[in-house]
Scaffold this motif. Structure first.
Motif, short mmCIF file in Angstrom:
data_model
loop_
_atom_site.label_atom_id
_atom_site.label_comp_id
_atom_site.label_asym_id
_atom_site.label_seq_id
_atom_site.Cartn_x
_atom_site.Cartn_y
_atom_site.Cartn_z
N ALA A 93 54.88 135.55 19.30
CA ALA A 93 55.80 136.16 18.33
C ALA A 93 55.86 135.31 17.06
N SER A 94 55.89 134.00 17.25
CA SER A 94 55.97 133.10 16.11
C SER A 94 54.68 133.18 15.27
N ARG A 99 52.70 135.80 15.02
CA ARG A 99 52.76 137.08 14.29
C ARG A 99 53.69 136.96 13.10
N ALA A 100 54.83 136.31 13.33
CA ALA A 100 55.83 136.20 12.25
C ALA A 100 55.26 135.44 11.07
N GLU A 122 65.38 145.78 1.73
CA GLU A 122 65.73 145.12 3.01
C GLU A 122 64.58 145.19 4.02
N LEU A 169 62.79 141.75 5.53
CA LEU A 169 62.99 141.42 6.95
C LEU A 169 62.09 140.29 7.47
N PRO A 170 60.75 140.32 7.21
CA PRO A 170 59.91 139.22 7.72
C PRO A 170 60.32 137.86 7.17
N LEU A 219 63.42 137.03 6.26
CA LEU A 219 64.68 136.68 6.95
C LEU A 219 64.37 136.03 8.30
N LEU A 220 63.39 136.64 8.97
CA LEU A 220 63.00 136.13 10.29
C LEU A 220 62.45 134.71 10.19
N LYS A 265 55.10 137.95 3.32
CA LYS A 265 55.15 136.58 3.84
C LYS A 265 53.82 135.86 3.59
#
Lengths: 238, 389
Positions: free
Chosen positions: A83-84, A86-87, A107, A111-112, A114-115, A163
């Motif tokens: 997950a990390s 991918r983020a 928004e 989102l990415p 913010l994550l 990102k």
């Protein structure tokens, strides 16, 4: 060939149980993706395009074989690490855009970031830039329900790119779009590929997409049928 | 970030969110109200009993037992000197209790005869008519309004009274009802005739003696045959009765809570089903399963928190009004043998409110988690396909 390999796959199998039988969605796939590529996985439905895309995006695990994503063995990644990864490094573009309906365009794109825990000022700057890349700055306060298909896909591209990932995976990005919007989206993606150096991997059977690719990997029945360069590596069409 | 997103999702839920909030808020409000009513009723009952019966505590003479009329025959004796001094100073008042039989309008009824100083101020009951009775009335007596109704007596009525004096001989006299008093405490009223203390002492042949002493504040320690009784001991029956009733009410509001939690569970399960594609998208964006779980859980917790705030918003002014004005149920506690007026005043406390908020928030979070269990082991690829439920 590209200089730096982001993805290296050798002998990949993906098997799904179907009743008492085993269905090979992918069989003995060897595949490499370098930095800055604009590559398409091409083939009919059921050929294994999306399955390979999911494996490359560490959304799923291969049944057999070796897969390295950004130099890390996919088999050894925990769910949290995947997950990390991918983020931080992978952007996704979906056929049906997958924008979150309750958020505004801004928004959704934010989102990415913010994550990843970026500060608000940086988020604002990067979201504004991403929306400018796709020409959606003026719609930043709209909800996805008020956007056309082409506009929604451009927002999805901004969300994937905001990102600044090294790899963007696009699953049939033009399947729900008309010809004009398809070309608009594809030229936008080609431009971003040129400007940012991010690698793009498409899953598609749309001839319009194929026209923009520099490398075409054809799949049939879970196997790679051909892998050919359509232009010079590092030289995006469109 | 998670809580920020959760609030945004709740806000976007609109009608679903509002309906859940409304159900939860009403449940919370009802839970708090029922508890406050029980607390208030108990407080009201204890206050009434302390003012009109128990005082700040009592001293009982040897065998005195208000529940055993036969004990009254020998339940009186001289006061210890320091108690007599407290009585003289107005810090205490004495009561003499005897057992007798009254014959109002030819009927026979067992009664407890009680003698009290009509000018006492320790108990909030007025026996002034006893003090003001004209000399022509040989033996003035007062009863409570309940007793008067029960025996169909009116002020001025005369009836015969039979009792057994200390010496063992039975004696009879005609008494006259000179006044009625009103009390919330049935045990000061039902089955009792109230006399001037010196009249009853004379009738019993025990001048200066008493069965019990009621103190304005704390009673002294037990001494000799006189046993000290704290207000808590004297009102134990009321406290236990309210505890039993509270348990019954708790069952009722647990049922109510379960129904509203079912609504939350239902709505959360529906939301997870409706948003299964969103779960896949979030996973592709890099949300871990735990983060997605936390997001949905935060929505549940946010719902509980918003319901708490909503309850405070409508409950605070309503509680203020009820505490000030009370609530008239149209029936008095008499029917249940309780020391109550027909107007009930709920008593709210911060602890009660916080406990209720805590319980509801905890349970809502738990109930929100149940439909999400599948997410914990969900593969992102399955999540994106959107057919994992």
């Amino acid at each position: 060939m590209a200089t730096e390999a982001l993805i290296q796959a050798k002998g990949l199998d993906k098997i799904y149980p179907v009743g008492d039988q085993q269905f090979y969605a992918l069989s003995q796939v060897d595949f490499t993706l370098g930095a800055g590529e604009f590559t398409g996985l091409v083939g009919p439905s059921g050929s294994g395009k999306t399955t390979l895309l999911n494996l490359v995006g560490v959304l799923d695990q291969p049944s057999h074989g070796d897969l390295e994503v950004f130099g890390r063995s996919a088999a050894r990644l925990s769910a949290q690490e995947a997950a990390s990864l991918r983020a931080q490094s992978i952007g996704f573009i979906f056929q049906s855009y997958n924008l979150l309906p309750v958020y505004t365009v801004f928004e959704n794109v934010e989102l990415p970031l913010l994550l990843l825990g970026h500060p608000a000022s940086q988020r604002r700057k990067w979201v504004a830039e991403a929306l400018e890349w796709v020409g959606m700055s003026e719609k930043s306060r709209e909800r996805p329900s008020r956007l056309s298909g082409g506009q929604a896909q451009r927002v999805a591209i901004a969300r994937a790119m905001v990102k600044r990932p090294s790899l963007v995976l696009a699953d049939e990005p033009t399947a729900n779009l008309d010809s004009e919007n398809s070309h608009l989206i594809l030229s936008t993606l080609a431009k971003i590929n040129r400007e940012t150096g991010a690698s793009f991997l498409f899953s598609t059977h749309d001839p319009k997409v194929i026209g923009y690719l520099r490398r075409q990997v054809s799949l049939k029945d879970g196997r790679i049928e051909s892998d050919r360069w359509l232009g010079e590596p590092g030289q995006t069409k469109g | 970030m998670i809580f920020q997103l959760a609030l945004k999702n709740l806000w976007a839920g609109r009608l679903r969110t509002w309906l859940n909030l409304l159900v939860l808020s009403l449940t919370l409000g009802t839970m708090i109200f029922i508890q406050a009513l029980m607390e208030g009723t108990l407080e009201q009952m204890l206050k009434a009993r302390m003012a009109e019966e128990v005082g700040g505590g009592q001293l009982w003479f040897g065998p005195y037992d208000p529940l055993d009329p036969l004990s009254l025959e020998k339940a009186n004796g001289p006061l210890p000197p320091e108690v007599a001094l407290a009585v003289d100073r107005g810090e205490a008042t004495v009561v003499l209790a005897l057992f007798g039989t009254a014959y109002p309008q030819g009927r026979m009824t067992s009664v407890v005869l009680k003698g009290i100083n009509p000018n006492q101020s320790v108990l909030a009951l007025s026996f002034a008519p006893l003090a003001q009775a004209p000399p022509s009335v040989a033996l003035p007596v007062m009863v409570g309004e309940r007793m008067a109704k029960q025996l169909s007596l009116a002020v001025g009525d005369r009836f015969t009274l039979l009792w057994r004096a200390q010496a063992g001989a039975f004696d009879a006299l005609e008494v006259q009802l000179v006044g009625l008093f009103s009390t919330q405490v049935p045990s000061m009223d039902q089955g009792q005739l109230w006399f001037r203390l010196e009249d009853l002492q004379r009738m019993n042949g025990t001048a200066g003696q008493a069965s019990l002493v009621v103190f304005r504040h704390h009673p002294p320690a037990s001494q000799g045959v006189w046993t000290a009784k704290s207000p808590e001991t004297l009102m134990q029956d009321s406290i236990e009765m309210m505890a039993t009733k509270s348990a019954g009410n708790r069952l009722f509001y647990l049922l109510l809570l379960m129904l509203s939690l079912l609504a939350v569970f239902d709505s959360q399960a529906l939301a997870v089903f409706r948003r299964r594609k969103e779960v896949g998208t979030l996973m592709a964006l890099g949300f871990s399963n735990q983060k997605i779980l936390a997001l949905f859980l935060a929505e549940g917790m946010g719902l509980g928190l918003l319901a708490s705030l909503l309850t405070l918003a409508w409950g605070w002014p309503l509680a203020g009004y009820l505490v000030r004005e009370g609530l008239d149920f149209g029936v008095s506690g008499d029917s249940y043998g309780m020391a109550l007026s027909s107007r009930f005043y709920p008593a709210f406390s911060a602890q009660m409110v916080l406990e209720s908020f805590g319980i509801v928030n905890l349970l809502v979070s738990l109930v929100s988690f149940l439909p999400l269990r599948k997410i914990t082991g969900l593969s992102p690829a399955d999540a994106i396909r959107g057919n994992w439920l």
